[in-house]
Design an enzyme around this catalytic site. Structure first.
Site, PDB file in Angstrom:
ATOM      1  CD  GLU A 402      -1.947  -2.317   1.479  1.00  0.00           C
ATOM      2  OE1 GLU A 402      -2.527  -3.093   1.844  1.00  0.00           O
ATOM      3  OE2 GLU A 402      -1.200  -2.508   2.201  1.00  0.00           O
ATOM      4  CG  HIS A 469     -11.132  -7.376   6.918  1.00  0.00           C
ATOM      5  ND1 HIS A 469     -10.423  -8.176   8.272  1.00  0.00           N
ATOM      6  CD2 HIS A 469     -10.511  -7.970   5.869  1.00  0.00           C
ATOM      7  CE1 HIS A 469     -10.467  -9.160   7.644  1.00  0.00           C
ATOM      8  NE2 HIS A 469      -9.784  -8.535   5.891  1.00  0.00           N
TER       9      HIS A 469
END
Length: 663
Positions: A402, A469
């Site tokens: 990322e 998540h």
């Protein structure tokens, strides 16, 4: 030290000498100014000038370089005006960063130099983005990023090299191995015999060279540049060198054994090249004396010009306005100007897809990147079919890195590209945090270049996905000037705000609630339109209490109002969290005098605290009760549905409303 001139002519060698000598003599002057208190800090590159100068000479002027602390030779070899460099180092408002940055923490677009940040590693991925832009345009260019041997321990080093290798990018990664990361010797930094050996692990070529020999540096990088362009591949170069001063002047050099100074003094890049030029009768000693005198006079003249700089003019309005790049006028219609005809009933996920699709059509320079977004279509299938429509050059699967991909997006921005980066889940953005809050957010304020990047953030709970998540982490970014934070709750706003975010030249964190993707539908215009960033939406008017909210909170508030028709509830959907629409907040306070701020994020440090404080400061006389916050528990998001339901703010909404009504 052996010098191989190859096909270089005498005058070209003399010019190399001038280019090498100039940063050395400037540095010697800077050390005097430091002792006089005329500058506050200096990172000396004395002893390793040949790397910066040789590398810059080997590149074309329009090829980007990402330098670090000790690369003065990059700036001087790119012929940046010395008087303005002096102003920069003195913190003058007439310098390259308007007094906002120090030493070499600045960049300059005309000279194709990207300003560093102190975290070092993020520079490397920016080079990936610049070279990706060249690859997309079929330009014969490379980019070059510097790092030190200490910087190779950072995760950004691995991510940038891996991405460049996987994407076949023409990037030159250059390690200046001077033996010490501040005071830490290489024996305590890595265990491989040579750093260049790491190249093989990434499937790229590499070479270790004498970094104090300017002709070796120049010839190597010139050849590597040709290789990178011809083969469309990256390359790693390890330059062995030594710095003859401290990490910065205040830190000193007591940690360095004296014999190392004696050894490396004999390898001085300036003195050795000078002696060779004289010995080869390329340049007589009297001409060397004249060159030195000319440079000395040049430095004094430029310094005198720098001292004529006017004092800092403090202007808070200008400081605030320069945090963001101006948003250009466009002919894209505002959603309020779009006819009600030609609307389609879409789920929120379909609206996001349509906004992204239409933006790809509108902007040929738009690239989207993310894990599994190509053939697979992304974790939520938003980009399904995009590869077939736009090709893999614009719809790019990324490695799991990322940080590097955000850096790559910034590099694309330097070359005029737009990019949308999809975080597979908003939770994963933490490993790209530095690139976002220190590189993307600050670049326009620091040296005037915009970061034209949108980061898509599938966020939120309610789907039993557990602690990694389900987080609502939007408040992490509302504290960072330079970012814009957008969080739609309806399909119409999701499409319009995404288009507006992509059209905005500033970095935008775009939050999309996962639980709303397929559970919320609404009429969405089929045309290309914008919903303005920074403007809240009145969901419904009321006179008893106001609920100020966003995202899933909007639907919780609407459901509560529908279930409790006896309570007249004013609902405001913020839509944008940075910047906030304070006028709309004021109007909602005026409507009821009783305010409940509702958000899915946890209570402590949530945006509700900021809004509550602002209301107390600016709307106190209009309040009929204390401002209340209804938020999720201050715990990680639990996996069990029962535990998660208890965690979410929705479970406490009725209690908070009754408390406010009873006040």
């Amino acid at each position: 030290m052996q010098f191989d001139r190859k096909d270089l002519g005498n005058e070209q060698l003399v010019q190399f000498y001038r280019s090498l000598l100039l940063p050395r003599m400037i540095e010697e002057k800077m050390l005097v100014l430091l002792r006089q208190g005329r500058i506050s800090k200096w990172f000396s590159g004395i002893g390793q000038e040949a790397i910066a100068v040789g590398a810059t000479l080997a590149l074309q002027p329009e090829e980007w370089i990402m330098p670090l602390h000790r690369n003065l030779g990059v700036f001087t070899t790119r012929n940046m005006p010395l008087s303005k460099l002096f102003k920069q180092w003195q913190g003058s408002q007439d310098g390259y960063s308007n007094g906002r940055e120090r030493s070499f923490h600045f960049g300059n677009n005309p000279h194709h130099i990207c300003g560093m940040i102190s975290h070092l590693g993020p520079q490397l991925a920016i080079a990936d983005g610049v070279s990706l832009a060249a690859k997309l345009r079929n330009e014969q260019k490379v980019s070059l990023a510097f790092t030190g041997e200490g910087g190779t321990s950072e995760g950004d080093f691995h991510e940038a090299l891996n991405t460049a290798a996987v994407w076949d990018l023409p990037v030159i990664f250059l390690i200046e191995n001077n033996g010490y990361g501040l005071s830490t010797p290489v024996s305590e930094q890595y265990r491989c015999e040579n750093l260049v050996d790491r190249a093989r692990g990434y499937g790229m070529e590499g070479v270790q060279i004498d970094g104090n020999n300017i002709l070796t540096v120049y010839d190597t990088i010139k050849g590597v540049r040709e290789y990178c362009i011809r083969e469309q591949k990256p390359y790693l170069i390890e330059c062995m060198t030594f710095r003859m001063r401290g990490h910065e002047e205040a830190s000193g050099t007591k940690y360095v054994p004296p014999h190392l100074f004696e050894e490396w003094e004999k390898k001085d890049p300036v003195k050795n090249f000078e002696q060779w030029l004289v010995a080869e009768q390329i340049i007589p000693e009297d001409r060397i004396a004249r060159i030195k005198e000319n440079i000395r006079e040049y430095i004094e003249v430029e310094l005198a010009m720098a001292q004529e700089s006017s004092p800092i003019r403090v202007d808070s309005n200008k400081e605030l306005s320069d945090v963001y790049a101006p948003v250009p006028e466009t002919d894209v219609p505002d959603v309020s100007l779009v006819d009600d005809e030609n609307k389609n009933e879409l789920r929120l996920i379909d609206a996001v897809k349509e906004g992204l699709d239409q933006s790809m059509q509108q902007h040929p320079n738009l690239v989207i990147m993310g894990q599994d977004i190509a053939e697979y279509g992304g974790a939520f299938k938003i980009t399904e079919g995009f590869v077939e429509k736009y090709g893999k050059s614009r719809v790019r699967n990324t490695p799991i890195c990322e940080s590097a991909i955000i850096g790559t997006a910034l590099g694309l921005s330097l070359e005029g590209y737009k990019s949308v980066v999809e975080m597979q889940f908003a939770d994963f953005v933490s490993v790209a945090f530095n690139q976002i809050v220190n590189n993307l957010a600050k670049i326009h304020y620091r040296w005037g270049h915009s970061a034209d990047v949108v980061v898509r953030m599938p966020t939120g709970g309610g789907v039993g996905a557990g602690p990694f998540h389900s987080q609502s982490n939007e408040a992490w970014f509302t504290h960072t000037p330079g970012l814009k934070v957008v969080y739609p709750s309806t399909p119409e706003d999701a499409k319009g705000l995404l288009i507006a975010a992509i059209n905005d030249p500033n970095p935008v964190m775009f939050f999309e609630h996962k639980a709303l993707y397929r559970s919320v539908s609404g009429a969405v215009p089929d045309v290309y339109y914008e919903t303005p960033i920074g403007k809240a939406r009145k969901v419904q008017e009321g006179k008893d209490i106001s609920i100020i909210t966003y995202g899933s909170g909007v639907h919780w508030a609407k459901q509560y109002a529908a279930a409790n028709p006896a309570i007249s509830i004013d609902i405001l959907d913020l839509r944008t969290l940075l910047p906030l629409d304070y006028e709309a907040i004021r109007e909602s306070v005026s409507a009821t005098g009783k305010i409940l701020i509702l958000h899915e994020d946890t209570l402590t440090g949530g945006i509700g605290g900021e809004i509550s404080a602002w209301i107390s400061e600016h709307c106190f006389q209009q309040l009929d009760a204390p401002v209340l916050r209804c938020a999720s528990l201050d715990t990680p998001v639990p996996f069990s549905i029962d535990l998660e339901n208890n965690f979410l703010a929705k479970s406490r909404l009725d209690e908070c409303v009754q408390q406010l009504l009873d006040y």
